[in-house]
Design a protein around this motif. Sequence first.
Motif, PDB file in Angstrom:
ATOM      1  N   CYS A 374      19.812   2.041 -32.200  1.00 28.43           N
ATOM      2  CA  CYS A 374      19.039   3.176 -31.678  1.00 28.43           C
ATOM      3  C   CYS A 374      17.629   3.148 -32.263  1.00 28.43           C
ATOM      4  O   CYS A 374      17.437   2.815 -33.428  1.00 28.43           O
ATOM      5  CB  CYS A 374      19.731   4.486 -32.037  1.00 28.43           C
ATOM      6  N   CYS A 377      17.531   6.371 -34.721  1.00 30.27           N
ATOM      7  CA  CYS A 377      18.542   6.540 -35.770  1.00 30.27           C
ATOM      8  C   CYS A 377      18.885   5.184 -36.366  1.00 30.27           C
ATOM      9  O   CYS A 377      18.666   4.158 -35.755  1.00 30.27           O
ATOM     10  CB  CYS A 377      19.829   7.132 -35.213  1.00 30.27           C
ATOM     11  N   CYS A 392      23.834   5.963 -28.221  1.00 38.13           N
ATOM     12  CA  CYS A 392      23.791   6.269 -29.651  1.00 38.13           C
ATOM     13  C   CYS A 392      24.709   7.468 -29.871  1.00 38.13           C
ATOM     14  O   CYS A 392      24.508   8.515 -29.277  1.00 38.13           O
ATOM     15  CB  CYS A 392      22.374   6.599 -30.092  1.00 38.13           C
ATOM     16  N   ARG A 394      24.905   9.202 -32.487  1.00 36.14           N
ATOM     17  CA  ARG A 394      24.289  10.219 -33.344  1.00 36.14           C
ATOM     18  C   ARG A 394      23.408  11.170 -32.549  1.00 36.14           C
ATOM     19  O   ARG A 394      23.485  12.373 -32.690  1.00 36.14           O
ATOM     20  CB  ARG A 394      23.442   9.563 -34.440  1.00 36.14           C
ATOM     21  N   CYS A 395      22.529  10.605 -31.708  1.00 31.24           N
ATOM     22  CA  CYS A 395      21.575  11.468 -31.007  1.00 31.24           C
ATOM     23  C   CYS A 395      21.842  11.504 -29.507  1.00 31.24           C
ATOM     24  O   CYS A 395      21.112  12.150 -28.770  1.00 31.24           O
ATOM     25  CB  CYS A 395      20.144  11.035 -31.297  1.00 31.24           C
TER      26      CYS A 395
HETATM   27 ZN   LIG Z   1      20.129   7.782 -32.008  1.00 34.11          ZN
END
Ligand SMILES: [Zn+2]
Length: 658
Positions: A374, A377, A392, A394-395
């Motif tokens: 990413c 991230c 991703c 995470r985001c």
């Molecule tokens: Zn991300």
Amino acid sequence: MNIFYYDIAIPIPIRETFTYQSKDIIQTGTRVAIKFRNKEVVGYVIKNLKNKPSFPTTEIFEILDSEPIFKSSDLQIISWLADYYHHPIGEVFDTFCPPSLRKRIKTDPLITSFDTTYEVIKEDKIFELNAEQENCVKELKALKGFDPCLLYGVTGSGKTEIYLRISDIYLSKGKSILILVPEISLTPQLQERFINRFGDNIGIYHSRQTPKQRYDVWNKARSGEIKIVIGTRSAVLCPLHNLGLMIIDEEHDQSYKQHEGFRFSARDLSIKRAQVEDIPIILGTATPSLQTLKLVQDKKYKQINILKRANGSEPPGFIVLDINDSKLESGIAKESLDAIEMTLSQNKQVLIFINRRGFSPLYECNDCRWVAECKSCDARLVFHHGLDRLMCHRCESAYGVPKKCPECAHSNLSLQGSGTERIELFLENYFKNTTIIRLDHDTTKKKGALNEIIKKVHESDSAILIGTQMLAKGHDFPKVELGVILNCDAGITSPDINSLEKISQLLIQVSGRVGRKEGNGKVLIQTRYPEDENLRELKSGDYLNFALKNLKQKKELHHPPYTAVSLLRTSSPLAEHNIKFLEKVASILSIESDISAIGPIPSIITKSRGNFRHHLIIQTTSKTLLNKFAQDIISSVSSWKETKKVKWYFDIDPIDYS
Ligand SMILES: [Zn+2]
Ligand SMILES: [Zn+2]
């Protein structure tokens, strides 16, 4: 004319309260409308001042509640929370206020009524209790005043029926009950059984409801119209009229800790509430947290056991499957495929656990070793077949799938490793005409999707269920006779000091879904570490024995729960800002003798949404001492220039050190 002065908590990220004046007498716990920095805001009256302050004060321009919405016991708990977690008190108030009341809206007048007649709905199936369960209800019934009690019931031991019976007893005494669950969407079966038995007396309260739904439940609970509230962490201070009992289901579950913003533990907070209100609290689980087990050892909590399943059998142990010499197909060993085939042929269901969603967690170039990551991230992108995108986790950013390597321009790219989606596609092909049901974040996103999936599991005969952690949480699937755990090696070998506790709970919870009806289920663990000492200990399925040994080790190593720990977490767009700030904090702590500060350490996910993350581990002998040091840090850092360049906060009693 008399003028009265009040201290008011305002929901802003500042650890102070503010003084305002009024001609009216206002009770503490009441919301008021005030001007703050030229903006109209809602504040909470927390103190009635005896003397006129030495500085000028402004007028409160509206009193919003005819009755305080926070009782004096709530105020006591909220100020404890703000002190314990070092969080701005106005934001703490906001966390426990229904969202619609965070605005300048008047509350309805409070008319309390508690009708002690209620009906148990006859159509609901009331399970006969066995002797062990009968005894458990008797012991729970005897709890009086503040009396925390661990209800250790192995998976499938019928805890829900116990909760229903004990709730019935409290309702008949004119008391109401608050039940906390880790995630509401994952516990439809518990809700359904309560609604089936107590009908309209139930209110559900969680953060995915609309503000109107939440206000409605909150208001009805306050007036006594609703006598049982089932909710998630935001429900922990729900103002039930005549609250007599609290139940924390799956007390070990990490979802009780808020991971963003105000990082409190709803489990610990519920204990505080039970203490302040002087009522019994039951912590139910098949895999108690080490913290709770320590409190039992310290004789602060009672423990009641249900060691047999409701059907009289014992939960299954594990069969450890060494995969070092096995050829895996999409991550599944031949022995596992044979066992799956055998179970399906007996018209039973199979549960496959893999703690990774998507198709494949790694997309890389075989020539130059480039890996898709990413941009904002520090995270590898996961390929999702259904979306044909790299995601991703995470985001949630999505990326196209490059056909050529962005580094060396070769087209020798490949997908490595398996997630739920890949397993699903592989099994669909391998076991043609078999019902395959996937349960993960992606298949349950839509409202009502989880209920549909659960319905499908119940309606199917032979079937394969594939899922992540979500599949391990409390479900009752009576036809599952085989469990296959695909990737627990990372958990077993992880250096994280909480990882053993987490992985042992997870394995036991997965095995808890197996063999619930007939009691002859088995669970395979595929591993490259068949000789691992912990795995060998856990093999028997005896969680308690394993956890008590783990706890003893924590004592020897001076790890929590035998010491008090806080992480001082920072994030900023430049890593050096974090490091400079944390180094300065570490240097002021280094002169103290009874505290150790380790770091700054880059967090495991060092970069998230464009910000770098670092932390300092602060460890000391007692919570009181930790609290004092945190207070000292807060007063020191407020004037530093380094402080202005970072976002920082304390994570007290962290469960996640990454
Ligand atoms: Zn991300
Ligand atoms: Zn390349």
